[in-house]
Design a protein around this motif. Structure first.
Motif, PDB file in Angstrom:
ATOM      1  N   SER A  54       0.855  -1.186   0.000  1.00 27.19           N
ATOM      2  CA  SER A  54       0.000   0.000   0.000  1.00 27.19           C
ATOM      3  C   SER A  54       0.891   1.236   0.000  1.00 27.19           C
ATOM      4  O   SER A  54       1.698   1.425   0.913  1.00 27.19           O
ATOM      5  N   LEU A  55       0.730   2.066  -1.020  1.00 28.26           N
ATOM      6  CA  LEU A  55       1.575   3.248  -1.197  1.00 28.26           C
ATOM      7  C   LEU A  55       0.783   4.552  -1.206  1.00 28.26           C
ATOM      8  O   LEU A  55       1.373   5.626  -1.271  1.00 28.26           O
ATOM      9  N   LEU A  56      -0.546   4.463  -1.107  1.00 28.36           N
ATOM     10  CA  LEU A  56      -1.370   5.669  -1.124  1.00 28.36           C
ATOM     11  C   LEU A  56      -1.491   6.233   0.291  1.00 28.36           C
ATOM     12  O   LEU A  56      -2.575   6.402   0.838  1.00 28.36           O
ATOM     13  N   VAL A  62      -1.800   1.284  -5.720  1.00 30.71           N
ATOM     14  CA  VAL A  62      -1.713   2.276  -6.798  1.00 30.71           C
ATOM     15  C   VAL A  62      -2.210   1.678  -8.117  1.00 30.71           C
ATOM     16  O   VAL A  62      -2.901   2.347  -8.890  1.00 30.71           O
ATOM     17  N   LEU A  63      -1.876   0.422  -8.377  1.00 31.10           N
ATOM     18  CA  LEU A  63      -2.340  -0.219  -9.605  1.00 31.10           C
ATOM     19  C   LEU A  63      -3.838  -0.458  -9.556  1.00 31.10           C
ATOM     20  O   LEU A  63      -4.528  -0.357 -10.584  1.00 31.10           O
ATOM     21  N   CYS A  64      -4.375  -0.771  -8.370  1.00 33.87           N
ATOM     22  CA  CYS A  64      -5.825  -0.870  -8.212  1.00 33.87           C
ATOM     23  C   CYS A  64      -6.480   0.481  -8.495  1.00 33.87           C
ATOM     24  O   CYS A  64      -7.541   0.555  -9.129  1.00 33.87           O
ATOM     25  N   LEU A  65      -5.849   1.557  -8.025  1.00 35.56           N
ATOM     26  CA  LEU A  65      -6.351   2.905  -8.272  1.00 35.56           C
ATOM     27  C   LEU A  65      -6.411   3.180  -9.771  1.00 35.56           C
ATOM     28  O   LEU A  65      -7.414   3.715 -10.275  1.00 35.56           O
ATOM     29  N   GLU A  66      -5.345   2.835 -10.495  1.00 40.32           N
ATOM     30  CA  GLU A  66      -5.312   3.086 -11.939  1.00 40.32           C
ATOM     31  C   GLU A  66      -6.434   2.329 -12.647  1.00 40.32           C
ATOM     32  O   GLU A  66      -7.067   2.849 -13.571  1.00 40.32           O
ATOM     33  N   ASP A  67      -6.678   1.101 -12.219  1.00 45.99           N
ATOM     34  CA  ASP A  67      -7.743   0.309 -12.822  1.00 45.99           C
ATOM     35  C   ASP A  67      -9.104   0.947 -12.569  1.00 45.99           C
ATOM     36  O   ASP A  67      -9.927   1.068 -13.485  1.00 45.99           O
ATOM     37  N   ALA A  78     -12.057   4.485  -5.745  1.00 43.38           N
ATOM     38  CA  ALA A  78     -10.659   4.863  -5.973  1.00 43.38           C
ATOM     39  C   ALA A  78     -10.186   5.857  -4.920  1.00 43.38           C
ATOM     40  O   ALA A  78      -9.093   5.712  -4.361  1.00 43.38           O
ATOM     41  N   LEU A  79     -11.004   6.851  -4.627  1.00 45.24           N
ATOM     42  CA  LEU A  79     -10.616   7.870  -3.642  1.00 45.24           C
ATOM     43  C   LEU A  79     -10.477   7.281  -2.247  1.00 45.24           C
ATOM     44  O   LEU A  79      -9.667   7.757  -1.441  1.00 45.24           O
ATOM     45  N   ALA A  80     -11.258   6.242  -1.949  1.00 41.80           N
ATOM     46  CA  ALA A  80     -11.188   5.622  -0.621  1.00 41.80           C
ATOM     47  C   ALA A  80      -9.865   4.893  -0.389  1.00 41.80           C
ATOM     48  O   ALA A  80      -9.524   4.587   0.762  1.00 41.80           O
ATOM     49  N   LEU A  81      -9.111   4.632  -1.449  1.00 41.85           N
ATOM     50  CA  LEU A  81      -7.816   3.964  -1.294  1.00 41.85           C
ATOM     51  C   LEU A  81      -6.760   4.884  -0.689  1.00 41.85           C
ATOM     52  O   LEU A  81      -5.775   4.408  -0.116  1.00 41.85           O
TER      53      LEU A  81
END
Length: 358
Positions: free
Chosen positions: A106-108, A201-206, A230-233
């Motif tokens: 997790s990087l967010l 981050v990759l989940c966010l991009e998807d 996405a924002l909840a990440l």
């Protein structure tokens, strides 16, 4: 092994999605909301939302009934232990055989690493920065020199610091008895083994890509839902505290992506007539981004469409003061155009002030 239906946590033909099964499994293992949030690297409100969906889909009245159901359907097995890995990380029987992403990075926010559902200390900050670069390489191999440039910039050290850091990461992220099962090496450099890690981050991009596709298809409610997911990440500043040019550039890029997603969400909400929701989200965003003129302009348009003309003009005054005090500049054309629209009562669409594509 339980039947497929039981393993998926179904009832009367209702099938939970993988995210809902994760929450049901963790609940059946005795974890509270905070522990589930920590295990799955999610905000607590997202856990609560998924639990609500589980209860609704399965027709269960409360958490206790959900725990009983998790045992009844075979999703949780007595004696397996209250902190076992969640479905999607192993076969659910503690064999240690990967059946999906075993490693979660997790990087967010500040870097968090979990191996089979358990937090892992991956060492000092530059070692963490090496892992972050590998996690975001999107399947490409990174050479030793590239990692040195990414993490140290112009102050690259001599010696074998990258191989040492990779060796340490392999040890603390070891799967079974294979020291190279998480980080591979080939003739081009180092990389994460494909399919072994889930990176937020990759989940966010998807999710961002899917929300854009939904918007273009005219499915605005789905676009709003995907933007919200996405924002909840985000858990704070992306890659917080990690050194190096790569981390700094990613912080900037991901910060811009967050703003663009919030704007897309608000734009779709306004087009759906959900003015109060859009105004609430844009007000929070404007507070976080006081020098972002497109955000302030979009908030002005939302307030105008909601019949709150005086508040829209107050946004312009606040933004103008901040721009003058912090940057020594006057409001740009985007803000001036929004002010003219408020004064004239124009019906220009709010989407015209959205800047950037998410």
């Amino acid at each position: 092994m339980p039947t497929t239906t039981a393993a998926q946590g179904t009832k009367g033909g209702t099938v939970l999605d993988p995210e809902e099964r994760e929450v049901l499994y963790a609940l059946g293992c005795g974890l509270g909301d905070a522990e589930i949030a920590g295990t799955l690297a999610l905000p607590e409100h997202v856990v609560a939302e998924r639990l609500g969906r589980v209860l609704g889909k399965l027709g269960l009245r409360d958490r206790a009934a959900a725990i009983v159901h998790a045992f009844d359907c075979g999703l949780v097995v007595p004696g397996q232990g209250p902190r076992g890995p969640v479905p999607g990380t192993t076969d659910g029987r503690g064999t240690g055989t990967p059946a999906g992403p075993w490693l979660r990075v997790s990087l967010l926010g500040p870097l968090r690493t979990r191996l089979a559902g358990r937090p892992v200390d991956v060492g000092p900050v530059r070692q963490q920065a090496v892992l972050a670069a590998l996690a975001l390489s999107r399947g490409r191999s990174l050479s030793r020199r590239q990692l040195l440039q990414d993490v140290w910039g112009r102050d690259m050290p001599d010696g074998n610091v990258v191989p040492v850091y990779v060796y340490r990461l392999r040890k603390c992220l070891r799967l079974g008895e294979r020291p190279d099962s998480v980080i591979r090496r080939d003739r081009y450099g180092y990389g994460l083994v494909r399919g072994v890690a889930e990176v937020d981050v990759l989940c966010l991009e998807d999710l961002a890509a899917r929300s854009g596709a939904a918007e273009r298809a005219g499915d605005l409610p789905e676009a709003v839902r995907l933007c919200a997911r996405a924002l909840a990440l985000f858990r704070g500043e992306p890659l917080a505290g990690l050194p190096g040019p790569f981390a700094e550039s990613e912080r900037l890029r991901l910060g811009q992506r967050r703003v663009a997603l919030a704007q897309r969400k608000a734009d779709c909400q306004l087009r759906l007539g959900r003015h109060a929701e859009a105004i609430a989200g844009l007000s929070a965003l404007a507070g976080e981004e006081p020098l972002n003129e497109p955000v302030a302009a979009m908030l002005m348009h939302a307030l105008r469409h909601g019949g709150r003309r005086a508040e829209a003009l107050a946004v312009f005054e606040r933004a103008g003061r901040r721009l003058a005090d912090d940057l020594g500049v006057a409001p740009g054309e985007t803000l001036l155009r929004a002010r003219r629209a408020v004064l004239r009562g124009d019906d220009a669409g709010p989407g015209r002030v959205r800047a950037g594509a998410a």
